[in-house]
Write a protein that holds these residues in place. Structure first.
Motif, short mmCIF file in Angstrom:
data_model
loop_
_atom_site.label_atom_id
_atom_site.label_comp_id
_atom_site.label_asym_id
_atom_site.label_seq_id
_atom_site.Cartn_x
_atom_site.Cartn_y
_atom_site.Cartn_z
N GLN A 73 0.83 -1.20 0.00
CA GLN A 73 0.00 0.00 0.00
C GLN A 73 0.86 1.26 0.00
OE1 GLN A 73 -2.44 -0.65 3.46
NE2 GLN A 73 -4.00 -1.80 2.33
N LEU A 74 1.95 1.22 0.77
CA LEU A 74 2.86 2.37 0.81
C LEU A 74 3.51 2.59 -0.54
CD1 LEU A 74 4.31 4.57 2.41
CD2 LEU A 74 6.01 2.86 3.10
N LYS A 75 3.90 1.51 -1.21
CA LYS A 75 4.52 1.64 -2.53
C LYS A 75 3.54 2.22 -3.54
CE LYS A 75 7.19 -0.90 -5.99
NZ LYS A 75 6.45 -0.28 -7.10
N LEU A 76 2.28 1.76 -3.49
CA LEU A 76 1.27 2.30 -4.40
C LEU A 76 1.05 3.79 -4.15
CD1 LEU A 76 -1.35 -0.61 -4.34
CD2 LEU A 76 0.18 0.01 -6.23
N LEU A 77 1.04 4.18 -2.88
CA LEU A 77 0.87 5.59 -2.54
C LEU A 77 2.03 6.41 -3.06
CD1 LEU A 77 -0.53 7.90 -1.04
CD2 LEU A 77 0.65 7.17 1.04
N VAL A 78 3.26 5.92 -2.85
CA VAL A 78 4.44 6.64 -3.33
C VAL A 78 4.42 6.77 -4.85
CG1 VAL A 78 6.96 6.52 -3.56
CG2 VAL A 78 5.88 6.02 -1.36
N ASP A 79 4.06 5.70 -5.56
CA ASP A 79 4.00 5.75 -7.02
C ASP A 79 2.98 6.78 -7.50
OD1 ASP A 79 5.92 3.80 -7.21
OD2 ASP A 79 4.52 2.15 -7.46
N ALA A 80 1.83 6.82 -6.82
CA ALA A 80 0.80 7.78 -7.20
C ALA A 80 1.27 9.22 -6.96
CB ALA A 80 -0.48 7.50 -6.42
N LEU A 81 1.94 9.44 -5.83
CA LEU A 81 2.44 10.78 -5.51
C LEU A 81 3.53 11.21 -6.50
CD1 LEU A 81 2.60 10.58 -1.61
CD2 LEU A 81 0.98 11.89 -2.99
N LEU A 82 4.37 10.26 -6.89
CA LEU A 82 5.43 10.58 -7.84
C LEU A 82 4.87 10.97 -9.20
CD1 LEU A 82 8.14 7.88 -7.03
CD2 LEU A 82 8.23 10.32 -6.54
N GLN A 83 3.84 10.26 -9.66
CA GLN A 83 3.22 10.61 -10.93
C GLN A 83 2.59 11.99 -10.88
OE1 GLN A 83 3.53 8.93 -13.78
NE2 GLN A 83 4.87 7.54 -12.63
N GLN A 84 1.99 12.30 -9.74
CA GLN A 84 1.40 13.63 -9.56
C GLN A 84 2.49 14.70 -9.55
OE1 GLN A 84 -1.70 14.40 -9.58
NE2 GLN A 84 -1.69 16.54 -8.92
N PHE A 85 3.61 14.38 -8.91
CA PHE A 85 4.71 15.33 -8.85
C PHE A 85 5.33 15.56 -10.22
CE2 PHE A 85 9.29 16.20 -8.25
CZ PHE A 85 9.21 17.39 -7.54
N LEU A 86 5.50 14.48 -11.00
CA LEU A 86 6.11 14.61 -12.33
C LEU A 86 5.26 15.49 -13.25
CD1 LEU A 86 7.47 11.01 -13.04
CD2 LEU A 86 8.78 13.08 -12.54
N SER A 87 3.97 15.45 -13.06
CA SER A 87 3.10 16.26 -13.90
C SER A 87 3.27 17.76 -13.62
CB SER A 87 1.63 15.87 -13.68
OG SER A 87 1.21 16.19 -12.36
N GLN A 88 3.86 18.09 -12.46
CA GLN A 88 4.07 19.48 -12.09
C GLN A 88 5.56 19.81 -11.94
OE1 GLN A 88 1.54 20.56 -8.71
NE2 GLN A 88 0.32 18.72 -9.07
N LEU A 89 6.42 18.95 -12.48
CA LEU A 89 7.85 19.09 -12.27
C LEU A 89 8.40 20.39 -12.85
CD1 LEU A 89 10.47 17.86 -11.23
CD2 LEU A 89 10.67 16.60 -13.37
N SER A 90 7.83 20.85 -13.94
CA SER A 90 8.35 22.06 -14.59
C SER A 90 8.26 23.28 -13.68
CB SER A 90 7.60 22.33 -15.90
OG SER A 90 6.20 22.49 -15.64
N ALA A 91 7.34 23.24 -12.72
CA ALA A 91 7.18 24.37 -11.79
C ALA A 91 7.80 24.10 -10.43
CB ALA A 91 5.69 24.69 -11.62
N ALA A 92 8.45 22.95 -10.27
CA ALA A 92 8.99 22.56 -8.96
C ALA A 92 10.27 23.32 -8.65
CB ALA A 92 9.27 21.06 -8.94
N THR A 93 10.51 23.57 -7.38
CA THR A 93 11.73 24.22 -6.91
C THR A 93 12.75 23.16 -6.52
OG1 THR A 93 11.00 24.29 -4.61
CG2 THR A 93 10.36 26.15 -6.03
#
Length: 287
Positions: free
Chosen positions: A40-60
């Motif tokens: 469950q933790l791995k699935l959560l991390v994978d989901a969060l990473l995909q969400q983060f990658l979609s906004q990576l261009s604006a990340a600090t």
């Protein structure tokens, strides 16, 4: 009557202790639950990473360093695509005014902990930026700076090493066992010649702080010094053996045998006979 009462109390305590211990069936039930929790933790991390990658261009750099640092602490080193995208997004930002030392070094530390070597362009940016920052690094950042280069199998430029060795003495008093081990391990791996003043300072600070060393840290310390053909003085060795024996006696994890064998190997390099009570333990590790 008093004896009977004490016997009854002991019997009750024994029964209570038995209830405290997990039964075999309970242990069998806990294992699937633990596996399910990890999934469950791995699935959560994978989901969060995909969400983060979609906004990576604006990340600090701060946000990216948190992601890489989090993956490193969780031990998730299978996200190469995420790491590569993060590197592409941060290389040109390392020198930005709003990026502080902690962000840069946490990002580099996370990459090193994950065993990921950056590409040449990112490495060049990091070396240039970290060189400018060396005079302002604290004790943790100083040790991490040289540790990551050794972890990546890269020896920085002579200018970088000169600046690092000039700055290192100012941080020795505040360095704790993990930082001392990181510096000595990096010096052994590069290899890097440490000036006698710096080496004496590292040995002195380690001896003063032996009480805070873990068994694994003692193993790293001994291995690093022996790898560099550095033999400490007799008083240092006596304190080392006394404290390392105490630290190892309370450790039962898989890293204990590795630390113990590193210490035995180092003592052999130093031609220093280990205590007799260590020989039986050494034979157990060998067999």
């Amino acid at each position: 009557q008093q004896r009977r009462s004490q016997s009854q109390q002991q019997q009750q305590l024994g029964q209570a202790g038995a209830y405290m211990q997990p039964q075999p069936q309970q242990q069998q039930l806990q294992q699937p639950r633990l596996h399910q929790h990890k999934q469950q933790l791995k699935l959560l991390v994978d989901a969060l990473l995909q969400q983060f990658l979609s906004q990576l261009s604006a990340a600090t750099v701060l946000e990216v360093s948190c992601i890489i640092g989090g993956l490193a602490r969780l031990g998730y080193n299978s996200h190469d695509d995420v790491i590569c995208n993060c590197l592409d997004a941060t290389g040109h930002l390392l020198g930005s005014p709003e990026v502080d030392n902690k962000q840069v070094m946490q990002l580099a530390w996370g990459l090193g902990r994950l065993g990921h070597k950056p590409n040449d362009d990112w490495l060049a940016c990091f070396e240039a930026e970290s060189l400018k920052r060396i005079p302002t690094l604290n004790n943790i950042e100083t040790s991490n700076a040289v540790w990551v280069f050794a972890k990546w199998g890269v020896k920085p430029s002579d200018a970088w090493l000169s600046a690092f060795l000039s700055h290192l003495p100012s941080q020795l008093l505040t360095m704790q066992p993990p930082e001392i081990c990181s510096v000595l391990w990096a010096a052994a791996m590069m290899p890097l010649h440490l000036p006698s003043q710096v080496l004496d300072g590292l040995l002195l600070e380690s001896q003063v702080k032996f009480g805070a060393f873990t068994g694994q840290a003692f193993g790293t310390l001994a291995w690093s010094l022996a790898r560099m053909d550095i033999k400490p003085r007799r008083m240092w060795l006596q304190d080392f053996i006394r404290h390392s024996g105490t630290a190892l006696s309370g450790v039962q994890d898989s890293g204990r045998d590795q630390a113990f064998t590193n210490i035995i190997w180092a003592l052999g390099c130093w031609e220093h006979i280990p205590p007799k009570q260590w020989l039986q333990e050494y034979c157990r590790c060998a067999w």
